[in-house]
Enzyme design. Structure first.
Site, short mmCIF file in Angstrom:
data_model
loop_
_atom_site.label_atom_id
_atom_site.label_comp_id
_atom_site.label_asym_id
_atom_site.label_seq_id
_atom_site.Cartn_x
_atom_site.Cartn_y
_atom_site.Cartn_z
N GLY A 1 0.89 -1.22 0.16
CA GLY A 1 -0.03 0.04 -0.15
C GLY A 1 0.78 1.32 0.13
O GLY A 1 1.71 1.18 0.98
N LYS A 2 0.68 2.15 -0.92
CA LYS A 2 1.40 3.44 -1.04
C LYS A 2 1.71 3.98 0.41
O LYS A 2 2.90 4.38 0.75
CB LYS A 2 1.17 4.22 -2.19
CG LYS A 2 1.40 3.84 -3.47
CD LYS A 2 0.98 4.84 -4.44
CE LYS A 2 1.32 4.21 -5.72
NZ LYS A 2 3.03 4.11 -6.09
N ASN B 1 3.67 1.82 2.69
CA ASN B 1 5.06 1.76 2.15
C ASN B 1 5.97 3.09 2.68
O ASN B 1 7.04 3.03 2.99
CB ASN B 1 5.03 1.44 0.69
CG ASN B 1 4.79 0.36 0.29
OD1 ASN B 1 4.74 -0.55 0.85
ND2 ASN B 1 4.55 0.09 -1.13
N GLU C 1 -4.47 6.59 -2.89
CA GLU C 1 -4.99 5.18 -2.72
C GLU C 1 -6.12 5.36 -1.84
O GLU C 1 -6.59 4.17 -1.31
CB GLU C 1 -4.07 4.15 -2.46
CG GLU C 1 -3.20 3.82 -3.87
CD GLU C 1 -2.16 2.64 -3.64
OE1 GLU C 1 -1.57 2.10 -4.63
OE2 GLU C 1 -2.01 2.32 -2.46
N THR D 1 9.70 12.71 -10.77
CA THR D 1 10.94 11.42 -10.90
C THR D 1 10.79 10.87 -12.00
O THR D 1 9.68 10.67 -12.82
CB THR D 1 10.24 10.33 -9.89
OG1 THR D 1 8.93 9.87 -9.77
CG2 THR D 1 10.57 10.84 -8.42
N LEU D 2 11.85 10.52 -12.78
CA LEU D 2 12.12 9.94 -13.98
C LEU D 2 12.89 8.74 -14.14
O LEU D 2 13.37 8.24 -15.24
CB LEU D 2 12.76 11.07 -14.77
CG LEU D 2 12.32 12.38 -14.94
CD1 LEU D 2 13.35 13.37 -15.57
CD2 LEU D 2 11.04 12.70 -15.82
N ASP E 1 13.33 -5.17 -9.09
CA ASP E 1 11.96 -4.99 -8.75
C ASP E 1 11.59 -3.38 -8.40
O ASP E 1 12.15 -2.81 -7.38
CB ASP E 1 11.40 -5.86 -7.57
CG ASP E 1 9.89 -5.83 -7.31
OD1 ASP E 1 9.19 -4.83 -8.00
OD2 ASP E 1 9.62 -6.33 -6.54
N ALA F 1 8.54 -0.67 -5.17
CA ALA F 1 8.55 0.30 -4.07
C ALA F 1 9.47 1.54 -4.51
O ALA F 1 9.92 2.33 -3.33
CB ALA F 1 9.10 -0.33 -2.85
N GLY G 1 9.35 4.58 -5.85
CA GLY G 1 8.34 5.90 -5.95
C GLY G 1 8.13 6.13 -4.30
O GLY G 1 8.41 7.10 -3.76
N ASP G 2 7.83 4.91 -3.52
CA ASP G 2 7.35 5.10 -1.97
C ASP G 2 8.93 5.30 -1.29
O ASP G 2 8.82 6.09 -0.39
CB ASP G 2 6.76 3.91 -1.77
CG ASP G 2 5.29 3.64 -2.59
OD1 ASP G 2 4.79 4.71 -2.96
OD2 ASP G 2 4.76 2.51 -2.68
N GLY H 1 9.72 -6.99 -3.41
CA GLY H 1 8.69 -6.69 -2.67
C GLY H 1 8.66 -5.28 -2.55
O GLY H 1 9.25 -4.34 -3.09
#
Length: 315
Positions: A45-46, A49, A145, A225-226, A251, A254, A256-257, A292
């Site tokens: 969950g943003k 996280n 969210e 963010t890019l 992966d 996560a 951005g969080d 994750g």
């Protein structure tokens, strides 16, 4: 760098999800079935996280949100508590806990379907209860969210109480101009910036154009963010590029969080925006080397050690 005892609180109003993650050699096309390699569940969950990201980096974090009446609920609370996040203001409701269905390809790219569940019940009363529990203002961190009416109310109420407001506008959706005018820092990715401004983002220069449009609407600082290109920070005083750290991504779920949570933690302890963004870039870089969401988020010692290594290399 140790956290100052004078650091401000970080209040996160947002989602708590259980992430159901399948990995595959590649992401399926529309209508296609591919065989996966493995499957796992992770607390996510943003909102949660970003709370964990800040908590693991030493911030004093309180989570506000809703969970359901199922097996996932206690697991999510346990994960927050284990990562230094205060869960006293997380409310349990009579509906399923939010879930996210995530597919991760071999390159680290992902697709995500979010089922809000209990997150849809986070409301104004939750926000009021939270804000009234603090003796001093701090950093408010919100995302998209939970219901838009709750997010907009949280921004308005927190700003009126003297809080610094960070909006991570993910997933992408429109935000009223009256709300944007109250935001201190907004952290969209390329897709989210495009939705907010109507401008396509294909380069750092495009990000600057979009950022200036958001400044004109009253946002104090825009951080676009890019991904592998880092981030562009646009304020009325200066524009600069924040480079990413070079890692082998497995992966990006996560990333951005990790970035936004780390920025909140840095600002809470008194770092400048520019220093906080460098700190956030390192935290996000570490997070994409692991699978994750919350398990991938780095601890403070890891970030400080990598920053120290980078500084040694530049001498």
């Amino acid at each position: 760098m140790m956290v100052s005892v004078q650091s401000k609180p970080v209040l996160v109003v947002g989602s708590l999800n259980m992430d159901l993650v399948a990995t595959a050699d590649r992401l399926p096309a529309v209508g296609e079935t591919v065989f996966g390699k493995d499957f796992a569940t992770f607390a996510g969950g943003k909102g949660a996280n970003q709370a964990v990201a800040a908590g693991k980096l030493g911030a004093k974090v309180t989570m506000v949100g809703c969970i359901g009446q199922d097996a996932f609920a206690q697991q999510l609370l346990n994960s927050l508590a284990a990562n230094s996040v205060n869960t006293a203001l997380v409310r349990q409701v009579d509906i399923s806990t939010g879930t996210a269905l995530i597919t991760v390809g071999a390159s680290g790219a992902n697709t995500i379907v979010v089922v809000p569940g209990a997150n849809a019940h986070c409301n104004k009363q939750d926000v009021d209860k939270a804000l009234s529990s603090f003796s001093q203002p701090g950093i408010l961190l919100v995302q998209h969210e939970v219901p838009s009416i709750t997010v907009e109310y949280a921004i308005k109420a927190a700003k009126a109480a003297g809080w610094t407001v960070i909006l991570n506008p993910a997933p992408a959706r429109q935000v009223p101009e009256s709300t944007l005018a109250l935001v201190d820092i907004i952290t969209p990715n390329e897709t989210e910036a495009a939705v907010l401004t109507g401008s396509k983002i294909n380069s750092p220069d495009d990000a600057v154009v979009a950022g200036k449009r958001l400044l004109a609407l009253g946002v104090k600082a825009v951080v676009v963010t890019l991904g592998g290109q880092g981030a562009m920070c646009i304020t009325n005083q200066e524009i600069y590029h924040v480079p990413p750290i070079r890692v082998d991504a497995v992966d990006t779920t996560a990333a951005g969080d990790a970035y936004t949570g780390a920025l909140a933690a840095a600002l809470a302890e008194g770092q400048s925006l520019k220093a906080g963004l460098k700190f956030a870039a390192v935290a996000a870089g570490i997070s994409v080397t692991r699978r994750g969401a919350q398990p991938a988020l780095p601890w403070r010692q890891e970030v400080d050690e990598l920053i120290g290594t980078q500084e040694e290399c530049t001498k």
